[in-house]
Design an enzyme around this catalytic site. Structure first.
Site, PDB file in Angstrom:
ATOM      1  N   PRO A  93      41.060  37.581  35.817  1.00 34.16           N
ATOM      2  CA  PRO A  93      41.483  36.175  35.907  1.00 34.16           C
ATOM      3  C   PRO A  93      41.089  35.306  34.702  1.00 34.16           C
ATOM      4  O   PRO A  93      40.278  34.388  34.809  1.00 34.16           O
ATOM      5  CB  PRO A  93      40.796  35.702  37.186  1.00 34.16           C
ATOM      6  CG  PRO A  93      39.541  36.519  37.236  1.00 34.16           C
ATOM      7  CD  PRO A  93      39.922  37.870  36.694  1.00 34.16           C
ATOM      8  N   CYS A  94      41.704  35.569  33.561  1.00 33.60           N
ATOM      9  CA  CYS A  94      41.391  34.786  32.362  1.00 33.60           C
ATOM     10  C   CYS A  94      41.786  33.320  32.513  1.00 33.60           C
ATOM     11  O   CYS A  94      41.280  32.463  31.782  1.00 33.60           O
ATOM     12  CB  CYS A  94      42.059  35.400  31.138  1.00 33.60           C
ATOM     13  SG  CYS A  94      43.829  35.664  31.316  1.00 33.60           S
ATOM     14  N   HIS A  95      42.627  33.011  33.489  1.00 33.50           N
ATOM     15  CA  HIS A  95      42.995  31.611  33.735  1.00 33.50           C
ATOM     16  C   HIS A  95      41.787  30.794  34.206  1.00 33.50           C
ATOM     17  O   HIS A  95      41.809  29.574  34.140  1.00 33.50           O
ATOM     18  CB  HIS A  95      44.139  31.514  34.748  1.00 33.50           C
ATOM     19  CG  HIS A  95      43.834  32.141  36.072  1.00 33.50           C
ATOM     20  ND1 HIS A  95      43.992  33.501  36.303  1.00 33.50           N
ATOM     21  CD2 HIS A  95      43.371  31.609  37.229  1.00 33.50           C
ATOM     22  CE1 HIS A  95      43.641  33.768  37.546  1.00 33.50           C
ATOM     23  NE2 HIS A  95      43.260  32.636  38.136  1.00 33.50           N
TER      24      HIS A  95
END
Length: 153
Positions: A119-121
């Site tokens: 989950p780089c967001h």
């Protein structure tokens, strides 16, 4: 790129690439891109898991990954994977943990081959949203906002 699957997402279409029985890449494709049903068990399993995540942001992915990246990128991706849903961390915080620089962490985030699953967001800048997929504006940031809003409900 030849995807095994192209599935609908609330913000467009996801292209899914599988290698050696593992998820290797997820690409955000434009709305209107033709869909393609899963062609193998891994992409079929991932489609079910992505749909479950879109229905329930608490859903935890359990899919084998084949990650290509530098040792540093893999360290960053491992750190990102530890960020709980509904929470964010700043590039600088991760950089301090890894004895690196925020810009290097941002570059590693932008090179994440399996967004949503890793989950780089959930990584933001000190001054706001930050970038997404090596972009500082436009459609990628709309996707990042959607993902963060989805997880904060």
């Amino acid at each position: 790129m030849k995807f095994e699957t192209r599935m609908p997402a609330p913000f467009g279409v996801l292209g899914i690439l599988v290698e050696d029985g593992c998820l290797a890449r997820i690409e955000f494709l434009k709305s209107g891109t033709s869909l393609l049903p899963p062609s193998d068990p891994v992409s079929e399993r991932l489609c079910r898991q992505v749909e479950a995540y879109f229905s329930d942001p608490e859903f935890a992915f359990d899919i084998p990954l084949k990650l290509r990246g530098t040792p540093f990128q893999k360290q960053v991706w491992a750190k990102i994977s530890q960020i709980p849903r509904g929470r964010t961390r700043q590039y600088g915080e991760i950089a301090r943990d890894l004895h690196s620089a925020p810009r290097a962490v941002g570059q590693a985030c932008g090179s994440n081959p399996v967004p949503i699953v890793i989950p780089c967001h959930r990584v933001v800048s000190r001054a706001g949203l930050g970038g997404f997929m090596h972009h500082g504006e436009g459609e990628p940031l709309s996707i990042k906002r959607w993902l963060l809003d989805h997880e904060s409900d």
